[in-house]
Design an enzyme around this catalytic site. Sequence first.
Site, mmCIF file in Angstrom:
data_model
loop_
_atom_site.group_PDB
_atom_site.id
_atom_site.type_symbol
_atom_site.label_atom_id
_atom_site.label_comp_id
_atom_site.label_asym_id
_atom_site.label_seq_id
_atom_site.Cartn_x
_atom_site.Cartn_y
_atom_site.Cartn_z
ATOM 1 N N SER A 1 0.846 -1.193 0.000
ATOM 2 C CA SER A 1 0.000 0.000 0.000
ATOM 3 C C SER A 1 0.884 1.247 0.000
ATOM 4 O O SER A 1 2.049 1.185 0.414
ATOM 5 C CB SER A 1 -0.854 0.009 1.270
ATOM 6 O OG SER A 1 -1.509 1.241 1.458
ATOM 7 N N TYR B 1 -1.562 -1.036 10.452
ATOM 8 C CA TYR B 1 -1.610 -1.249 8.995
ATOM 9 C C TYR B 1 -0.323 -0.817 8.286
ATOM 10 O O TYR B 1 0.229 -1.569 7.476
ATOM 11 C CB TYR B 1 -2.817 -0.493 8.434
ATOM 12 C CG TYR B 1 -3.097 -0.722 6.965
ATOM 13 C CD1 TYR B 1 -3.751 -1.874 6.534
ATOM 14 C CD2 TYR B 1 -2.749 0.222 6.006
ATOM 15 C CE1 TYR B 1 -4.041 -2.083 5.190
ATOM 16 C CE2 TYR B 1 -3.032 0.019 4.660
ATOM 17 C CZ TYR B 1 -3.677 -1.127 4.259
ATOM 18 O OH TYR B 1 -3.955 -1.323 2.932
HETATM 19 N N1 LIG Z 1 -8.693 -0.545 -0.962
HETATM 20 C C1 LIG Z 1 -7.642 0.254 -0.855
HETATM 21 O O1 LIG Z 1 -7.767 1.492 -0.848
HETATM 22 C C2 LIG Z 1 -6.263 -0.319 -0.737
HETATM 23 C C3 LIG Z 1 -5.184 0.561 -0.812
HETATM 24 C C4 LIG Z 1 -3.906 0.078 -0.705
HETATM 25 C C5 LIG Z 1 -3.704 -1.287 -0.513
HETATM 26 N N2 LIG Z 1 -4.767 -2.125 -0.435
HETATM 27 C C6 LIG Z 1 -4.495 -3.556 -0.214
HETATM 28 O O2 LIG Z 1 -5.096 -4.336 -1.203
HETATM 29 C C7 LIG Z 1 -5.448 -5.616 -0.657
HETATM 30 C C8 LIG Z 1 -6.919 -5.884 -0.914
HETATM 31 O O3 LIG Z 1 -7.675 -4.862 -0.257
HETATM 32 P P1 LIG Z 1 -9.212 -4.599 -0.594
HETATM 33 O O4 LIG Z 1 -9.428 -3.150 -0.456
HETATM 34 O O5 LIG Z 1 -9.573 -5.281 -1.860
HETATM 35 O O6 LIG Z 1 -9.896 -5.300 0.674
HETATM 36 P P2 LIG Z 1 -11.209 -6.206 0.830
HETATM 37 O O7 LIG Z 1 -11.598 -6.092 2.248
HETATM 38 O O8 LIG Z 1 -12.191 -5.883 -0.220
HETATM 39 O O9 LIG Z 1 -10.633 -7.689 0.570
HETATM 40 C C9 LIG Z 1 -9.838 -8.325 1.520
HETATM 41 C C10 LIG Z 1 -10.107 -9.808 1.444
HETATM 42 O O10 LIG Z 1 -9.293 -10.495 2.419
HETATM 43 C C11 LIG Z 1 -10.061 -11.519 2.992
HETATM 44 N N3 LIG Z 1 -9.528 -11.900 4.296
HETATM 45 C C12 LIG Z 1 -9.562 -11.187 5.456
HETATM 46 N N4 LIG Z 1 -8.968 -11.867 6.433
HETATM 47 C C13 LIG Z 1 -8.553 -13.041 5.895
HETATM 48 C C14 LIG Z 1 -7.864 -14.162 6.405
HETATM 49 N N5 LIG Z 1 -7.486 -14.229 7.702
HETATM 50 N N6 LIG Z 1 -7.574 -15.192 5.588
HETATM 51 C C15 LIG Z 1 -7.950 -15.151 4.290
HETATM 52 N N7 LIG Z 1 -8.615 -14.112 3.738
HETATM 53 C C16 LIG Z 1 -8.900 -13.067 4.536
HETATM 54 C C17 LIG Z 1 -11.468 -10.926 3.094
HETATM 55 O O11 LIG Z 1 -12.445 -11.928 3.272
HETATM 56 C C18 LIG Z 1 -11.560 -10.197 1.767
HETATM 57 O O12 LIG Z 1 -12.074 -11.047 0.759
HETATM 58 C C19 LIG Z 1 -5.088 -5.561 0.828
HETATM 59 O O13 LIG Z 1 -3.826 -6.146 1.031
HETATM 60 C C20 LIG Z 1 -5.048 -4.072 1.091
HETATM 61 O O14 LIG Z 1 -4.243 -3.750 2.182
HETATM 62 C C21 LIG Z 1 -6.040 -1.684 -0.549
#
Ligand SMILES: NC(=O)c1ccc[n+]([C@@H]2O[C@H](COP(=O)([O-])OP(=O)(O)OC[C@H]3O[C@@H](n4cnc5c(N)ncnc54)[C@H](O)[C@@H]3O)[C@@H](O)[C@H]2O)c1
Length: 269
Positions: free
Chosen positions: A141, A154
Amino acid sequence: MMLKGKRIIVTGGASGIGRATSILAAREGALVAIADINQKMAQETADLVREEGSEALVIEMDTSNKADTLRMVDETISAFGTIDGLVCGAIKLVPGKLEELSEDDWDMVMDIGLKGYFFCAQAVGRVMLENGNGSIVLISSVGGVQAYNGAGAYSVCKAGAIMLGQLIGVEWGGRGVRGNTVCPGQVRTPMTEAMFKDPEIAAGRASVVPMGRVGKPQEIAEACVFLLSDRASYMNAGIMQVDGGQAESKMMHTPGRNWGGINMSYTEK
Ligand SMILES: NC(=O)c1ccc[n+]([C@@H]2O[C@H](COP(=O)([O-])OP(=O)(O)OC[C@H]3O[C@@H](n4cnc5c(N)ncnc54)[C@H](O)[C@@H]3O)[C@@H](O)[C@H]2O)c1
């Protein structure tokens, strides 16, 4: 097709960026194992993968549980034969101020988002090292390179993911296994929906991005699919920022900018 015939695993594939990556990978010819704790949403992703004309496998698992990550590898090999690519994206965001952060909240984020990345990379990496071929993509991120205020553990977790990606690349790159990290900026997904549903707050958050808007899950998926593919054959131990310029601009912490941090309660006004 960039991933024709490749067998990949996406952790966190049930939702958001992981779902978009699963769908795009399938469109590019990959067979996709969706590894997630949320089986219902993982099944929905699997249906979307199949709509792209590819094969999907759902693995219900918890990335913080080592036995689950070993089973994830076994089930994928049973279904697809071997593993060519891994995308780690599973996370649980637990906002909190540093002075109030509990040990449990710290552990939850680090166990899923950092130790879990390590468990998955190690279990899959052993298979790839035996094959002498593979690509591992860790989703970090902007918060891994700039401190996200109010985001609990985080940012520390995401900084660790960047280093893990570099370590994979340095230790395994010479044996055919590439490791890279993608650093998304702000993306509207189920994880961040609470922060973006208020138009005023969404505008404030977009204002710290030089491109003036937040990203779409598909825009992050493009980077993940590229890094999985042989088109990225010389990319190793790298960090790819896909953030509209947010990290470079350093506007987040500029006085007068109302970016709000990662504070879900910020929306409860
Ligand atoms: N959305 C943003 O703005 C953003 C920005 C930077 C980085 N990210 C990163 O991108 C990635 C995806 O984020 P997102 O926004 O799509 O989130 P999201 O919450 O939509 O998806 C996260 C997924 O992880 C799964 N999960 C949670 N705990 C788990 C576990 N213990 N074992 C297996 N699966 C598990 C959830 O069920 C979910 O399907 C993450 O690593 C996040 O940190 C997101």
